[in-house]
Write a protein that holds these residues in place. Sequence first.
Motif, PDB file in Angstrom:
ATOM      1  N   GLU A 226     -24.187  32.927 -11.051  1.00 32.89           N
ATOM      2  CA  GLU A 226     -24.263  32.573  -9.058  1.00 32.89           C
ATOM      3  C   GLU A 226     -22.590  32.761  -9.000  1.00 32.89           C
ATOM      4  O   GLU A 226     -22.728  33.297  -7.788  1.00 32.89           O
ATOM      5  CB  GLU A 226     -24.124  31.395  -9.429  1.00 32.89           C
ATOM      6  CG  GLU A 226     -25.097  30.542  -9.799  1.00 32.89           C
ATOM      7  CD  GLU A 226     -25.145  30.217 -11.187  1.00 32.89           C
ATOM      8  OE1 GLU A 226     -26.240  29.416 -11.349  1.00 32.89           O
ATOM      9  OE2 GLU A 226     -24.538  30.710 -12.175  1.00 32.89           O
ATOM     10  N   VAL A 227     -21.170  33.382 -10.326  1.00 32.50           N
ATOM     11  CA  VAL A 227     -19.975  34.021  -9.302  1.00 32.50           C
ATOM     12  C   VAL A 227     -20.409  35.251 -10.921  1.00 32.50           C
ATOM     13  O   VAL A 227     -19.523  35.303 -11.206  1.00 32.50           O
ATOM     14  CB  VAL A 227     -19.344  32.908 -10.182  1.00 32.50           C
ATOM     15  CG1 VAL A 227     -18.110  33.929  -9.390  1.00 32.50           C
ATOM     16  CG2 VAL A 227     -19.319  31.553  -9.308  1.00 32.50           C
ATOM     17  N   TYR A 287     -21.377  25.691  -6.757  1.00 28.82           N
ATOM     18  CA  TYR A 287     -20.372  26.435  -6.918  1.00 28.82           C
ATOM     19  C   TYR A 287     -18.962  24.931  -7.427  1.00 28.82           C
ATOM     20  O   TYR A 287     -18.336  25.730  -8.877  1.00 28.82           O
ATOM     21  CB  TYR A 287     -20.273  26.769  -5.925  1.00 28.82           C
ATOM     22  CG  TYR A 287     -20.902  28.036  -5.304  1.00 28.82           C
ATOM     23  CD1 TYR A 287     -20.748  29.862  -6.356  1.00 28.82           C
ATOM     24  CD2 TYR A 287     -21.638  27.512  -4.793  1.00 28.82           C
ATOM     25  CE1 TYR A 287     -22.018  30.349  -6.370  1.00 28.82           C
ATOM     26  CE2 TYR A 287     -22.399  28.686  -4.623  1.00 28.82           C
ATOM     27  CZ  TYR A 287     -22.533  29.810  -4.896  1.00 28.82           C
ATOM     28  OH  TYR A 287     -23.804  30.939  -4.977  1.00 28.82           O
ATOM     29  N   LYS A 290     -19.856  24.935 -11.225  1.00 30.15           N
ATOM     30  CA  LYS A 290     -19.004  25.497 -12.480  1.00 30.15           C
ATOM     31  C   LYS A 290     -17.729  26.150 -11.978  1.00 30.15           C
ATOM     32  O   LYS A 290     -17.641  26.458 -13.567  1.00 30.15           O
ATOM     33  CB  LYS A 290     -19.557  27.609 -11.568  1.00 30.15           C
ATOM     34  CG  LYS A 290     -21.115  27.825 -11.336  1.00 30.15           C
ATOM     35  CD  LYS A 290     -21.240  28.444 -12.258  1.00 30.15           C
ATOM     36  CE  LYS A 290     -22.998  28.097 -12.953  1.00 30.15           C
ATOM     37  NZ  LYS A 290     -22.969  29.264 -13.760  1.00 30.15           N
ATOM     38  N   PHE A 340     -15.443  30.237  -3.005  1.00 28.16           N
ATOM     39  CA  PHE A 340     -16.860  30.029  -2.339  1.00 28.16           C
ATOM     40  C   PHE A 340     -16.879  30.617  -0.875  1.00 28.16           C
ATOM     41  O   PHE A 340     -17.734  30.924  -0.322  1.00 28.16           O
ATOM     42  CB  PHE A 340     -16.311  28.475  -2.183  1.00 28.16           C
ATOM     43  CG  PHE A 340     -17.801  27.679  -2.009  1.00 28.16           C
ATOM     44  CD1 PHE A 340     -18.857  27.914  -1.875  1.00 28.16           C
ATOM     45  CD2 PHE A 340     -17.962  27.180  -0.020  1.00 28.16           C
ATOM     46  CE1 PHE A 340     -19.901  26.955  -1.251  1.00 28.16           C
ATOM     47  CE2 PHE A 340     -18.336  26.505   0.374  1.00 28.16           C
ATOM     48  CZ  PHE A 340     -19.783  26.617  -0.077  1.00 28.16           C
TER      49      PHE A 340
END
Length: 427
Positions: A226-227, A287, A290, A340
């Motif tokens: 995701e990141v 997020y 995370k 984000f």
Amino acid sequence: MSGSRQRLHLNKRPTWVLLLVSLVTVFLVIAYVYTPRSFSAACFLFASSSCGTTFFQKPLLSSPSRELTDAEITSKAVIREILRTPPIQSKNPKIAFMFLTPGSLPFEKLWDKFFYGHEDRLSVYVHASKEKPIHVSPYFVGRDIHSEKLAWGKFSMVEAEKRLLANALADPDNQHFVLLSDSCIPVHNFEYVYNYLIFSNVSFIDCFLDPGPHGNGRYSDHMLPEVKKEDFRKGSQAASDLMMPCRAGRGEGSPTDKWKMKQIALEIEWFSMTRQHAIIVMADSLYHKKFKVYCKPGNYCFLCMFTCACRQRPLACVFGTQPNMEGRNCYSDEHYLQTFFHMKDPGGIANWSVTHVDWSEGKWHPKSYRSQDVTFELLKNIMRTVMTRPCMWNGVKRPCYLFARKFYPETLEKLIYLFSNYAEVYH
């Protein structure tokens, strides 16, 4: 005669051969130079099933590089819908002033002077993490929210920010949300601050790429998929990667040392954001998780040993017996919101904070102002401070800062005395 024609014909043949070879060579060179990056020259020239999708068969819309997870699809849909929905227009838009503090606010009297006469255009929220505040201003009475203890530098800081946002969002008239500390002061009058924030079309969140050890060096591959590392951003210029959870023991250090240690630990991102962005932050869980799991501070006491009377396990601190594990020297309050918004709405943030802090001394903590430092000239200079690039407000060059920190409590009386003058400069 026939012999002459035959010789002429033979003389022309090499010319045609050379011309043909030249044309083929030019064609191959062009094919090589202009071949799409995703295809080999052979696939570009001679399509076959073994080459997959050829240049001529390539779809107009490229497929994503990977399949998104269910959580990513959900997050993307929710955030997109929030951003597409026009904000509800309040008949009485207000600014939510959200104070993150260990206890009582030393500058309440100054804020009281700043708020006076504008009661219908502001809301106040106080998150006191250590002790119940004693309030001296009616604007702060009854404005304490449910608070939890904070471990400075840890994810509980982000959770405290979200706790303040959640309480402030309960009032539909709150349209802009400002996070402030107990050492913050206003440097403009209320009217100027109100117009600057309410009529802005962005959130004021500092966000930049730091490829060094104190920026992307804090990234953990566990944040994938995701990141990605290239999306990891930072928002504070603080050297907080050397800050640690050790504290001065009972009876150790002067009151000034202890106050400085408390302030050093408060180098978080002091943001100001729109209601739309505040809703997005509260809607995020993907997020949030995370960063909560994979962005944690290290347990190093090096800076503490030189800035206060902390003497807990000095040898372990100096020799680093606790290794800096991947993602274990990371501070979520400096990276979470920045990463984000860089990923979800990069055009919606201004890439600077409206809260001034002075790092010019090159130390591990920013300059703290004492009573002798506070002059009319100092406050004017803060108001006129220019960053490396001009601060553009709705396309117009404006002062960058609305607030400033870090001021010692002893500066209160001087600031109150000067406020009516310095807050009117250039207005």
